[in-house]
Design an enzyme around this catalytic site. Sequence first.
Site, PDB file in Angstrom:
ATOM      1  N   CYS A 108       1.804  87.560  33.804  1.00 42.15           N
ATOM      2  CA  CYS A 108       3.237  87.650  34.139  1.00 42.15           C
ATOM      3  C   CYS A 108       3.926  88.826  33.453  1.00 42.15           C
ATOM      4  O   CYS A 108       5.014  89.236  33.866  1.00 42.15           O
ATOM      5  CB  CYS A 108       3.944  86.352  33.784  1.00 42.15           C
ATOM      6  SG  CYS A 108       3.204  84.937  34.598  1.00 42.15           S
ATOM      7  N   HIS A 126      11.526  87.353  32.822  1.00 45.96           N
ATOM      8  CA  HIS A 126      10.520  86.655  33.627  1.00 45.96           C
ATOM      9  C   HIS A 126      11.045  85.244  33.927  1.00 45.96           C
ATOM     10  O   HIS A 126      11.650  84.604  33.079  1.00 45.96           O
ATOM     11  CB  HIS A 126       9.203  86.599  32.858  1.00 45.96           C
ATOM     12  CG  HIS A 126       8.172  85.749  33.521  1.00 45.96           C
ATOM     13  ND1 HIS A 126       7.929  85.816  34.877  1.00 45.96           N
ATOM     14  CD2 HIS A 126       7.336  84.802  33.034  1.00 45.96           C
ATOM     15  CE1 HIS A 126       6.982  84.951  35.182  1.00 45.96           C
ATOM     16  NE2 HIS A 126       6.609  84.317  34.088  1.00 45.96           N
ATOM     17  N   ASN A 152       8.187  80.358  39.787  1.00 48.11           N
ATOM     18  CA  ASN A 152       7.559  81.376  38.946  1.00 48.11           C
ATOM     19  C   ASN A 152       6.670  82.256  39.831  1.00 48.11           C
ATOM     20  O   ASN A 152       5.662  81.787  40.362  1.00 48.11           O
ATOM     21  CB  ASN A 152       6.733  80.687  37.846  1.00 48.11           C
ATOM     22  CG  ASN A 152       6.059  81.671  36.906  1.00 48.11           C
ATOM     23  OD1 ASN A 152       5.964  82.853  37.197  1.00 48.11           O
ATOM     24  ND2 ASN A 152       5.586  81.157  35.780  1.00 48.11           N
TER      25      ASN A 152
HETATM   26  N1  COA Z   1       7.087  65.660  38.070  1.00 50.99           N
HETATM   27  C1  COA Z   1       7.303  64.570  37.326  1.00 50.99           C
HETATM   28  N2  COA Z   1       6.794  64.388  36.103  1.00 50.99           N
HETATM   29  C2  COA Z   1       6.027  65.381  35.611  1.00 50.99           C
HETATM   30  C3  COA Z   1       5.755  66.549  36.330  1.00 50.99           C
HETATM   31  C4  COA Z   1       6.303  66.664  37.616  1.00 50.99           C
HETATM   32  N3  COA Z   1       6.112  67.750  38.386  1.00 50.99           N
HETATM   33  N4  COA Z   1       4.979  67.357  35.590  1.00 50.99           N
HETATM   34  C5  COA Z   1       4.763  66.713  34.431  1.00 50.99           C
HETATM   35  N5  COA Z   1       5.384  65.513  34.445  1.00 50.99           N
HETATM   36  C6  COA Z   1       5.419  64.495  33.432  1.00 50.99           C
HETATM   37  C7  COA Z   1       4.260  64.597  32.476  1.00 50.99           C
HETATM   38  O1  COA Z   1       3.114  63.976  33.032  1.00 50.99           O
HETATM   39  C8  COA Z   1       4.781  63.870  31.273  1.00 50.99           C
HETATM   40  O2  COA Z   1       4.623  62.489  31.475  1.00 50.99           O
HETATM   41  P1  COA Z   1       4.075  61.539  30.308  1.00 50.99           P
HETATM   42  O3  COA Z   1       5.085  61.678  29.208  1.00 50.99           O
HETATM   43  O4  COA Z   1       4.043  60.227  30.978  1.00 50.99           O
HETATM   44  O5  COA Z   1       2.737  62.105  29.964  1.00 50.99           O
HETATM   45  C9  COA Z   1       6.271  64.191  31.292  1.00 50.99           C
HETATM   46  O6  COA Z   1       6.565  64.648  32.610  1.00 50.99           O
HETATM   47  C10 COA Z   1       6.685  65.238  30.311  1.00 50.99           C
HETATM   48  O7  COA Z   1       5.723  66.271  30.371  1.00 50.99           O
HETATM   49  P2  COA Z   1       5.911  67.585  29.558  1.00 50.99           P
HETATM   50  O8  COA Z   1       4.716  68.452  29.742  1.00 50.99           O
HETATM   51  O9  COA Z   1       6.373  67.265  28.178  1.00 50.99           O
HETATM   52  O10 COA Z   1       7.126  68.219  30.360  1.00 50.99           O
HETATM   53  P3  COA Z   1       7.947  69.469  29.961  1.00 50.99           P
HETATM   54  O11 COA Z   1       9.356  69.102  29.887  1.00 50.99           O
HETATM   55  O12 COA Z   1       7.338  70.208  28.808  1.00 50.99           O
HETATM   56  O13 COA Z   1       7.769  70.383  31.244  1.00 50.99           O
HETATM   57  C11 COA Z   1       6.547  72.300  31.987  1.00 50.99           C
HETATM   58  C12 COA Z   1       6.488  70.822  31.637  1.00 50.99           C
HETATM   59  C13 COA Z   1       5.193  72.732  32.462  1.00 50.99           C
HETATM   60  C14 COA Z   1       7.595  72.502  33.079  1.00 50.99           C
HETATM   61  C15 COA Z   1       6.983  73.088  30.715  1.00 50.99           C
HETATM   62  O14 COA Z   1       6.164  72.720  29.637  1.00 50.99           O
HETATM   63  C16 COA Z   1       6.884  74.579  30.895  1.00 50.99           C
HETATM   64  O15 COA Z   1       7.654  75.176  31.633  1.00 50.99           O
HETATM   65  N6  COA Z   1       5.991  75.244  30.151  1.00 50.99           N
HETATM   66  C17 COA Z   1       5.818  76.669  30.192  1.00 50.99           C
HETATM   67  C18 COA Z   1       4.933  77.000  31.342  1.00 50.99           C
HETATM   68  C19 COA Z   1       4.998  78.445  31.713  1.00 50.99           C
HETATM   69  O16 COA Z   1       5.968  79.115  31.504  1.00 50.99           O
HETATM   70  N7  COA Z   1       3.912  78.916  32.296  1.00 50.99           N
HETATM   71  C20 COA Z   1       3.797  80.177  32.868  1.00 50.99           C
HETATM   72  C21 COA Z   1       3.688  81.231  31.865  1.00 50.99           C
HETATM   73  S1  COA Z   1       4.034  82.761  32.608  1.00 50.99           S
END
Ligand code: COA
Length: 330
Positions: free
Chosen positions: A115, A255, A285
Amino acid sequence: MIDFGVGILGTGKYLPDRILTNSDLEKMVDTSDEWIVRRTGMKKRHLLDDNMPSYMMGAEAARLAIEDAGLAPGDIDLIIVSTEVPDYLSPSMACLIQNSINAENAVAFDVNAACSGFVYAVTIARQFIQTGYYRHVLVVANEGLSRVVDWESRNTCVLFGDAAGAVVLGRVSREYGIKETYLASFGNLGHNLTIPCCYISEEDRQKRSPGKERTLWQDGSEVFAFAVRAMAESIKTVIDKAGITIEDVDLIIPHQANLRIINGAAKRLGIDDEKLSVILHETGNISSASVPVALDIENKNRRLKNGDTVVLVAFGGGLTCGSVVLTWGK
Ligand code: COA
């Protein structure tokens, strides 16, 4: 003595027509519009049709950027394509685009910094122009992430979309153009975001469902923590290098991975919301295409004025990050 600046002469973008909304995703995996908007800020994303090669997006964005610069394809000396999902390992996306737009005088190659790739490619382009080696460099960020997403994994499939963005860089008056750049790479953190290609390790298999070995996997919370820190540090480092303060910055084009990442980094530096360019509700993204697509939208909407100080900032797989500070204008 260099008596010119290196700046952006034109911008372009391409977003596929096919749209996938949060409610479409509700029918595919166990998720909800409410969760996606609250945790990411995203509402929809654009997806390539199965029968369309990804480089066609980049070729269209490139044509528009060259036209916006008032140039012809034959004026381009170098094409650098940022991509983490090439159509082929060979030929490069840059050669595919060169052929598609008839830029017969251009040298062409790809860079992969995930990215962060657009910021890396712009930094490379600047060196070639500054030294006088090339006059006009086309930088394209061409990303078809939908091709490597596991569409049965709610952890990742809600996040990504397809798009391409392009800019033409060349000589501008000395007071305009790129003032400073900053790049950093953290290979020791690379295991936090992987897309296997020609080799698949046992660890890669364990992280994915059977049959999904070549899909994107990430440790969302590790990447999130890195992203907020990297984005804030990249902005701070590049403005310090340029000898300016955050108050001097008119627009930040970050980004677009998650609205909470953008807001988290902005809060650390005391940046007002109105100085942030945000498009992820429309695109999801789109990897390294995020920054040039947002830049094109701001350019065409005339939000950018001559003399504005603009910061481009990105982070991503590798892990990598980088930033550019420039004065808008030719
Ligand atoms: N819909 C509903 N629930 C979801 C879900 C979805 N699409 N995706 C994950 N969950 C759930 C998880 O399973 C978890 O459930 P649990 O507590 O029962 O295990 C809960 O939501 C919380 O998960 P968590 O990973 O803590 O969520 P989060 O708030 O951290 O959001 C991301 C997850 C991936 C959106 C976030 O971590 C993120 O944006 N990370 C950076 C990723 C990124 O930028 N990547 C690209 C780099 S260029």
